[in-house]
Design a protein around this motif. Structure first.
Motif, PDB file in Angstrom:
ATOM      1  N   ILE A  57      -4.296   0.417   5.977  1.00  0.00           N
ATOM      2  CA  ILE A  57      -4.749   0.001   4.559  1.00  0.00           C
ATOM      3  C   ILE A  57      -6.355   0.155   4.398  1.00  0.00           C
ATOM      4  CG2 ILE A  57      -2.617  -1.607   4.447  1.00  0.00           C
ATOM      5  CD1 ILE A  57      -4.382  -3.824   4.546  1.00  0.00           C
ATOM      6  N   ASN A  58      -6.434   0.369   3.096  1.00  0.00           N
ATOM      7  CA  ASN A  58      -7.768   0.122   2.477  1.00  0.00           C
ATOM      8  C   ASN A  58      -8.148  -1.094   1.842  1.00  0.00           C
ATOM      9  OD1 ASN A  58     -10.371   1.048   1.390  1.00  0.00           O
ATOM     10  ND2 ASN A  58      -9.648   2.035  -0.411  1.00  0.00           N
ATOM     11  N   CYS A  68       2.642   1.622  -3.646  1.00  0.00           N
ATOM     12  CA  CYS A  68       1.408   1.879  -4.535  1.00  0.00           C
ATOM     13  C   CYS A  68       1.329   3.550  -4.302  1.00  0.00           C
ATOM     14  CB  CYS A  68       0.157   1.047  -4.295  1.00  0.00           C
ATOM     15  SG  CYS A  68      -0.998   1.583  -5.628  1.00  0.00           S
ATOM     16  N   ARG A 124      -4.943   6.221  -0.459  1.00  0.00           N
ATOM     17  CA  ARG A 124      -5.764   5.046   0.243  1.00  0.00           C
ATOM     18  C   ARG A 124      -5.796   3.925  -0.930  1.00  0.00           C
ATOM     19  NH1 ARG A 124      -6.132   3.798   5.271  1.00  0.00           N
ATOM     20  NH2 ARG A 124      -8.374   3.101   4.939  1.00  0.00           N
ATOM     21  N   PRO A 125      -4.707   3.318  -1.531  1.00  0.00           N
ATOM     22  CA  PRO A 125      -4.935   2.349  -2.686  1.00  0.00           C
ATOM     23  C   PRO A 125      -5.687   1.205  -2.033  1.00  0.00           C
ATOM     24  CG  PRO A 125      -2.641   2.930  -2.491  1.00  0.00           C
ATOM     25  CD  PRO A 125      -3.152   3.482  -1.384  1.00  0.00           C
ATOM     26  N   ARG A 126      -6.626   0.660  -2.892  1.00  0.00           N
ATOM     27  CA  ARG A 126      -7.544  -0.681  -2.693  1.00  0.00           C
ATOM     28  C   ARG A 126      -6.629  -1.795  -2.631  1.00  0.00           C
ATOM     29  NH1 ARG A 126     -10.914   0.549  -7.836  1.00  0.00           N
ATOM     30  NH2 ARG A 126      -8.965   0.981  -8.215  1.00  0.00           N
ATOM     31  N   VAL A 127      -6.658  -2.395  -1.527  1.00  0.00           N
ATOM     32  CA  VAL A 127      -5.788  -3.722  -1.441  1.00  0.00           C
ATOM     33  C   VAL A 127      -6.490  -4.849  -1.477  1.00  0.00           C
ATOM     34  CG1 VAL A 127      -4.244  -4.910  -0.005  1.00  0.00           C
ATOM     35  CG2 VAL A 127      -4.153  -2.230   0.035  1.00  0.00           C
ATOM     36  N   SER A 186       0.810  -1.082   0.002  1.00  0.00           N
ATOM     37  CA  SER A 186      -0.068   0.065   0.081  1.00  0.00           C
ATOM     38  C   SER A 186       0.895   1.176   0.181  1.00  0.00           C
ATOM     39  CB  SER A 186      -1.003   0.284   1.396  1.00  0.00           C
ATOM     40  OG  SER A 186      -1.735   1.091   1.231  1.00  0.00           O
TER      41      SER A 186
END
Length: 327
Positions: free
Chosen positions: A200-201, A160, A168-171, A157
């Motif tokens: 993390i998101n 990225c 807030r990248p989508r993990v 994250s």
């Protein structure tokens, strides 16, 4: 910011291609680059005011044993470059040599960030029409624990956000179904750890088809699965490209000539040459590993991306997130 260091040795095509990549990177971004290699390899760059030359008398070959090479060849360019990184004389090191030896050199000379159990190879997969997908681990750890995957998610994250400028990248956690209960015991245990991780998101489970889509920014998996996925995507992409060219060139109606102007930009968008190298996250310094068969464009891209990641202080951010927890 300190300069990026480039290992001139170890590429499949010899130092000449890497030297050309160094010059291309300098012409496009400026700044200073440190090159490490034998006297012969460094000679084309001696006297260039933009380049600091560090000679190394040895090189680690592709045929060398990865585990022992860093200790047997202490004056190898890869080892010397790693020492510069450890001493913080450079902000990043990029090598195109023996990837197994690169991993061993990173661990022996630079070490892990305190609190990180295992480093992970982080690859950037180009996705047509949208931003790339970050995937880790791509081969460093064939067997993992839920706690390791948890750390991969946090590090991926951070990477990225810096590399693709995504807030807030989508993990996603790679599994065989989207539902929380799908997958083996490793995935199920990891799922709950990621749900409880506030930094993390977490999107939830994702499937293989989601990797090359706009649904997820970071995909987390073990190194065995990640490497199989990576090689499968590479094989499918080449097969698909060959099939399209064969179909378009099967007649004498000139269809291929009409289609090429539209196909070439798509091919350029999908080629990994714009990424140039994979980051070894979890190491206590910015250590990047490029493909041995990298061309000039890939070398230059790797250098530029290493500089961007250094400016974003990716290692420092991971160190602050993971180091405080203890190992």
């Amino acid at each position: 910011m300190n300069p990026v260091a480039v290992d001139l040795m170890g590429g499949d095509s010899g130092p000449a291609v890497i030297v050309e990549g160094v010059l291309e990177a300098l012409d496009s971004t400026g700044g200073e680059i440190v090159v490490v290699g034998t006297e012969e390899a460094c000679r084309p760059l001696v006297g260039d005011a933009r380049v600091r030359v560090v000679h190394a008398s040895e090189e680690i070959l592709m045929s060398d044993d990865p585990a022992t090479a860093p200790r047997r060849k202490r004056d190898a360019s890869m080892v010397v470059g790693a020492t510069l990184l450890k001493e913080q004389q450079v902000s990043a090191l990029i090598t195109f040599g023996n990837s197994g030896a690169a991993m061993a050199t990173a661990l022996v000379k630079v070490g892990r960030i305190r609190g990180v159990a295992r480093p992970a190879i982080t690859v950037e997969l180009p996705v047509p029409g949208t931003t790339s997908t970050i995937m880790l681990d791509a081969g460093a750890n064939t067997e993992v624990t839920p706690a390791w995957l948890h750390q991969f998610a946090v590090m991926g994250s951070v990477f990225c956000a810096a590399r693709l400028n995504i807030d807030r990248p989508r993990v996603g956690l790679l599994s065989i179904g989207e539902e929380p209960g799908k997958g083996n015991s490793l995935v199920k245990e990891t799922y709950q750890l990621l749900v409880d991780e506030p930094s993390i998101n977490f999107l939830g489970n994702v499937e293989g088809r989601d990797i090359m889509s706009d649904r997820v920014d970071v995909v987390v998996t073990d190194g065995f699965t990640g490497n199989v996925v990576l090689k499968s995507l590479e094989g499918a992409a080449h097969l698909f490209a060959q099939a399209i060219l064969a179909a378009l060139s099967s007649g004498d109606d000139g269809v291929l000539d009409l289609a090429l102007p539209k196909l070439l930009p798509l091919w350029n968008q999908m080629t990994p040459d714009d990424t140039g190298a994979a980051a070894l996250l979890g190491v206590n310094g910015l250590f990047l590993i490029g493909h041995g068969a990298s061309n000039t464009r890939a070398v230059a891209s790797g250098i530029r991306n290493a500089r961007q990641l250094a400016q974003a202080d990716v290692v420092g951010t991971i160190r602050r997130l993971e180091g405080s927890t203890g190992e």
